[in-house]
Design an enzyme around this catalytic site. Structure first.
Site, mmCIF file in Angstrom:
data_model
loop_
_atom_site.group_PDB
_atom_site.id
_atom_site.type_symbol
_atom_site.label_atom_id
_atom_site.label_comp_id
_atom_site.label_asym_id
_atom_site.label_seq_id
_atom_site.Cartn_x
_atom_site.Cartn_y
_atom_site.Cartn_z
ATOM 1 N N TYR A 21 -1.575 0.788 10.027
ATOM 2 C CA TYR A 21 -1.717 -0.042 8.822
ATOM 3 C C TYR A 21 -0.468 0.051 7.952
ATOM 4 C CZ TYR A 21 -3.671 -1.416 4.244
ATOM 5 O OH TYR A 21 -3.914 -1.999 3.021
ATOM 6 N N LYS B 224 2.145 -2.982 6.862
ATOM 7 C CA LYS B 224 2.491 -3.299 5.474
ATOM 8 C C LYS B 224 3.999 -3.188 5.249
ATOM 9 C CE LYS B 224 -1.475 -4.186 3.361
ATOM 10 N NZ LYS B 224 -1.734 -5.455 2.644
ATOM 11 N N SER C 154 0.817 -1.213 0.000
ATOM 12 C CA SER C 154 0.000 0.000 0.000
ATOM 13 C C SER C 154 0.849 1.260 0.000
ATOM 14 C CB SER C 154 -0.888 -0.013 1.254
ATOM 15 O OG SER C 154 -1.489 1.235 1.493
#
Length: 315
Positions: free
Chosen positions: A143, A147, A119
């Site tokens: 998040y 990742k 991402s």
């Protein structure tokens, strides 16, 4: 080929599965879809097997990833805002589950092509105007941190020959069909999708916010291209920024009126949410596509074509 897709009931997993099954240049003999709810086989295709499984506790997964497995698309994750609200669940789902799968690959089939969906959230803070392949990641969200940790792990496993890994960093995908989710970027599709269906949508960010986008069909095509790439040298960096294009929210709305007329903007309300705006604004809005395009990955031509694609394929 025998292929496994985690997150197989999600929007991307389903579209990837359907596209793979229809390919002429990729022959699929066995396609395994895994998700926390039992996935649906596209078109009831007999080549598809569907499994309900929580990858945090992957009982039975080592029976599905075998010496005969050619590739794994690891798409399963909880999304950005959800990971921010529940970091423990985020680390278990987004990082520990990834390591679980990698360990099974290492034990059962270290030659398997492992394609990981990363991402833009791995970037953040003070960024250069244009992101290069060499730009260090500095995530500003839970998040994004998860990742980034997965990227490092996959690159190390690839360097050691434990898997044949490729990390593909996805642009923000627009226009997604379906309903809004808990992703911070959910509004990007919502402010297009809902008005096109005659429904209201909320834009929580500044019209001047610049985004880095790709259409769903282009992302899926690029996943399949990653499957077909030759193995990268063991000591090379196994992460690719997938191509996208840069556009402001204001430009997106202008293109929407070009396709559907000014009246469609009546369905969009602006309710500024500082938290969402700050998360999305921390992501890069321009990335150098040179390496990815040289490797044969594709890019959308413009945003109006993305709108037309949604109308044609998803309405």
């Amino acid at each position: 080929m025998k292929v496994v897709i985690t997150g197989g009931q999600g929007f991307l997993g389903q579209r990837l599965a359907k596209t793979l099954l229809a390919q002429n240049n990729v022959h699929i003999d066995d396609l395994i879809l895994i998700d926390v709810v039992k996935p649906i086989a596209p078109n009831n295709d007999p080549r598809v097997r569907c499994y309900e499984m929580n990858l945090r506790y992957p009982t039975g997964l080592d029976e599905l990833i075998t010496e005969e497995t050619d590739a794994i698309f690891h798409l399963a994750a909880i999304v950005s805002s959800h990971a921010e609200q529940d970091p423990d669940l985020g680390y278990e789902t987004n990082f520990l589950a990834t390591r679980n799968i990698l360990e099974i690959c290492r034990k059962n089939n270290p030659k398997v092509r492992f394609i990981f969906s990363s991402s833009l959230a791995i970037f953040g803070g003070e960024l250069p105007e244009t992101i290069l392949d060499s730009t260090a990641f500095t995530p500003q969200s839970t998040y994004g941190t998860q990742k980034a940790m997965c990227e490092l792990l996959i690159n190390d496993y690839s360097r050691k020959g434990f898997v044949d890994g490729i990390v593909v960093r996805l642009p923000t995908i627009c226009i997604r069909p379906g309903k809004p989710n808990k992703a911070a970027s959910s509004f990007v599709s919502s402010i297009m999708r809902e008005p096109l269906h005659g429904e209201d949508a909320v834009c929580p960010v500044s019209e001047e916010l610049r985004l880095w986008l790709s259409s769903p069909n282009t992302v899926v095509a690029n996943f399949i291209h990653a499957l077909q790439l030759p193995s990268l040298p063991l000591r090379s960096w196994h992460t690719i920024n997938l191509p996208g294009f840069s556009v402001t929210v204001k430009q997106m709305l202008s293109d929407l009126t070009q396709v559907k007329g000014e009246a469609i903007l009546e369905h969009i309300k602006f309710e500024f949410d500082e938290s969402i705006n700050n998360i999305v604004a921390s992501w890069p809005s321009r990335i150098d596509n040179t390496q990815a395009l040289a490797l044969g990955f594709k890019v959308d031509s413009n945003f109006q074509n993305v709108i037309q694609q949604f109308i044609e394929y998803d309405m």
